[in-house]
Design an enzyme around this catalytic site. Structure first.
Site, PDB file in Angstrom:
ATOM      1  N   ARG A 137       0.832  -1.211   0.000  1.00  0.00           N
ATOM      2  CA  ARG A 137       0.000   0.000   0.000  1.00  0.00           C
ATOM      3  C   ARG A 137       0.860   1.252   0.000  1.00  0.00           C
ATOM      4  O   ARG A 137       0.450   2.300  -0.498  1.00  0.00           O
ATOM      5  CB  ARG A 137      -0.918   0.023   1.230  1.00  0.00           C
ATOM      6  CG  ARG A 137      -2.064  -0.959   1.188  1.00  0.00           C
ATOM      7  CD  ARG A 137      -2.994  -0.776   2.388  1.00  0.00           C
ATOM      8  NE  ARG A 137      -3.486  -2.064   2.835  1.00  0.00           N
ATOM      9  CZ  ARG A 137      -3.402  -2.518   4.074  1.00  0.00           C
ATOM     10  NH1 ARG A 137      -2.847  -1.773   5.016  1.00  0.00           N
ATOM     11  NH2 ARG A 137      -3.881  -3.697   4.384  1.00  0.00           N
ATOM     12  N   GLY A 172      -6.953  -2.288   4.714  1.00  0.00           N
ATOM     13  CA  GLY A 172      -6.491  -2.454   6.089  1.00  0.00           C
ATOM     14  C   GLY A 172      -7.586  -2.807   7.068  1.00  0.00           C
ATOM     15  O   GLY A 172      -7.382  -3.596   7.997  1.00  0.00           O
ATOM     16  N   TYR A 174     -10.251  -4.532   6.458  1.00  0.00           N
ATOM     17  CA  TYR A 174     -10.566  -5.936   6.221  1.00  0.00           C
ATOM     18  C   TYR A 174      -9.601  -6.819   7.002  1.00  0.00           C
ATOM     19  O   TYR A 174      -9.976  -7.842   7.580  1.00  0.00           O
ATOM     20  CB  TYR A 174     -10.466  -6.195   4.720  1.00  0.00           C
ATOM     21  CG  TYR A 174     -10.911  -7.539   4.234  1.00  0.00           C
ATOM     22  CD1 TYR A 174     -12.060  -8.145   4.716  1.00  0.00           C
ATOM     23  CD2 TYR A 174     -10.186  -8.201   3.246  1.00  0.00           C
ATOM     24  CE1 TYR A 174     -12.468  -9.377   4.242  1.00  0.00           C
ATOM     25  CE2 TYR A 174     -10.581  -9.426   2.762  1.00  0.00           C
ATOM     26  CZ  TYR A 174     -11.722 -10.012   3.267  1.00  0.00           C
ATOM     27  OH  TYR A 174     -12.118 -11.235   2.795  1.00  0.00           O
ATOM     28  N   GLU A 175      -8.344  -6.415   7.030  1.00  0.00           N
ATOM     29  CA  GLU A 175      -7.317  -7.110   7.811  1.00  0.00           C
ATOM     30  C   GLU A 175      -7.733  -7.223   9.275  1.00  0.00           C
ATOM     31  O   GLU A 175      -7.693  -8.287   9.893  1.00  0.00           O
ATOM     32  CB  GLU A 175      -6.016  -6.301   7.734  1.00  0.00           C
ATOM     33  CG  GLU A 175      -4.803  -7.030   7.250  1.00  0.00           C
ATOM     34  CD  GLU A 175      -3.574  -6.145   7.258  1.00  0.00           C
ATOM     35  OE1 GLU A 175      -2.620  -6.513   7.970  1.00  0.00           O
ATOM     36  OE2 GLU A 175      -3.554  -5.119   6.572  1.00  0.00           O
ATOM     37  N   GLY A 176      -8.085  -6.081   9.864  1.00  0.00           N
ATOM     38  CA  GLY A 176      -8.432  -6.055  11.278  1.00  0.00           C
ATOM     39  C   GLY A 176      -9.660  -6.866  11.600  1.00  0.00           C
ATOM     40  O   GLY A 176      -9.702  -7.592  12.602  1.00  0.00           O
TER      41      GLY A 176
END
EC number: 3.6.1.6
Length: 432
Positions: A137, A172, A174-176
């Site tokens: 990113r 990001g 979605y990551e969390g």
């Protein structure tokens, strides 16, 4: 948010007891997988696999998941998660910003792990996907796309099933969210309907995420709207607090502390810090850029207090501080875990429980003994000080807040990869 309402959160449903019967006209994809430790396999079964690459800023990791699917006519039984094969390589793809083909070769190396782990008879129906995180990113778009293109070419030459969207950069948040779902699923916190969950803290190299389920209306009222994500399950609505802070990962924070975050490395210039041994002169490569760094050699101060002042400038006033985190329970992993292991605060295999103040205590111990530094990472003082500042002055945790440090739960790696794999299998119609 349709993705979160359907795809990502099937694991929440999966955390119910094995005998659960779903009364719906159409079964949604997240009703299809159970953890084998919760639902032992006692009948004949078929096996399926999924390959998920996590392309982080400091390394590329492969997760090969094995699932067991009951025979088709045994409709009362559902597939179970049997286990995981994990491996990794360093550095990450972003280190090959100007050599995309060479970067893709590191993925090829890890693909051999998948070939060794999966029977050849299953290769053609085993999907392979790579999702890149903060490291890519931060790169210029054309540089990131060149890396992803070369990885896609590697996948096309492999014997595995390659979906159209097999290579991408993941958002990001979605990551969390997926990390929160994974941890709460694997720890059994989502059993029943009491919603007694734990929050998650993920500290990567370039970004950091915080995710939890708010218990107080005040938190919802005082939180920026883009920090909240809603989804429905079992006729209940869940609203997660989640945010990803790009540039606040451990490695990016080093650059910010040194004053080098906005530069591309200056030939002949040495970035100096009170967080480093006074005599130190060294080079460090991050994101494909070489930086020269060192300690305050002459009149400059060293030690915890001046170091903490430096890292404090990186986080103070730049992160949202929900009051509720001071009373919540949180799992912390990635670099939180690694630095706790490096300083013998927890066991590498078992993990452990620490208070926020334990990180500060260890930071003081390491930083105030920089003159005696002989081995290990020269950034240890800076890293521990940054973690302390991030938790206390960034997120607003109390010194007494207890954190569970873990790398694996039930022998499955924490993080977002498991949830992403479930979504992948369902999107391809493989999970049923």
């Amino acid at each position: 948010m349709a993705l979160y309402q359907g795809a990502a959160f099937f694991m929440l449903v999966a955390s119910c007891v094995c005998s659960t019967v779903f009364h719906r006209e159409q079964q949604t994809w997240f009703e299809g997988v159970f953890l084998s430790s919760m639902c032992p396999v006692n009948v004949s079964a078929g096996t399926l696999y999924g390959i998920m690459f996590d392309a982080g800023s400091t390394g590329t990791r492969i997760h090969v998941y094995t699932f067991v699917q009951k025979v088709p006519d045994n409709t009362g039984q559902l597939p179970v998660l049997e286990g995981e094969i994990f491996d990794s390589v360093k550095p990450g793809l972003s280190a090959f910003v100007d050599q995309p083909k060479q970067g893709a070769e590191t993925v090829q190396e890890l693909l051999e792990v998948a070939k060794d782990s999966i029977p050849p008879s299953h290769w053609k129906r085993t999907p392979v996907v790579l999702k890149a995180t903060a490291g890519l990113r931060l790169l210029p778009e054309e540089k990131a796309e060149a890396l992803l293109f070369e990885v896609k070419e590697i996948f096309k030459k492999s014997p595995f099933l390659v979906p159209d969207d097999s290579v991408s950069i993941m958002d990001g948040s979605y990551e969390g969210i997926l990390a929160w779902v994974t941890v709460n699923f694997l720890t059994g916190q989502l059993h029943g309907h009491n919603q007694e969950t734990v929050g998650t803290l993920d500290l990567g190299g370039a970004s950091t995420q915080i995710t939890f389920l708010p218990q107080f209306e005040k938190t919802l009222e005082q939180t920026p709207r883009d920090y909240l994500t809603s989804f429905e399950m079992f006729n209940s609505t869940y609203k997660l607090y989640t945010h990803s802070y790009l540039g606040f990962g451990l490695k990016a924070a080093r650059l910010a502390t040194l004053g080098a975050l906005e530069t591309a490395g200056i030939d002949g210039y040495t970035f100096r810090s009170a967080c480093l041994p006074r005599w130190l002169e060294a080079e460090w490569i991050f994101g494909g850029v070489k930086y020269q760094y060192g300690g305050n050699q002459e009149a400059g101060e060293v030690g915890f207090e001046p170091c903490y002042a430096e890292v404090l400038r990186v986080v103070q006033g730049k992160l949202h501080q929900p009051d509720e985190v001071q009373r919540g329970s949180f799992y912390a992993f990635s670099y939180y875990y690694d630095r706790a292991v490096d300083t013998d605060m927890i066991d590498y295999e078992k993990g452990g429980v620490l208070k926020v103040e334990d990180f500060e205590r260890k930071a003081r111990e390491v930083c105030d003994n920089l003159e005696n530094f002989t081995s290990g990472s020269p950034f240890l003082c800076m890293d521990l000080s940054y973690i302390t500042a991030l938790l206390k002055d960034g997120f607003g945790f109390a010194s007494s807040t207890v954190l569970q440090l873990t790398k694996k739960v039930n022998n499955i790696e924490t993080g977002w990869a498991l949830g992403a794999t479930f979504h992948l299998l369902q999107s391809l119609g493989i999970s049923h």
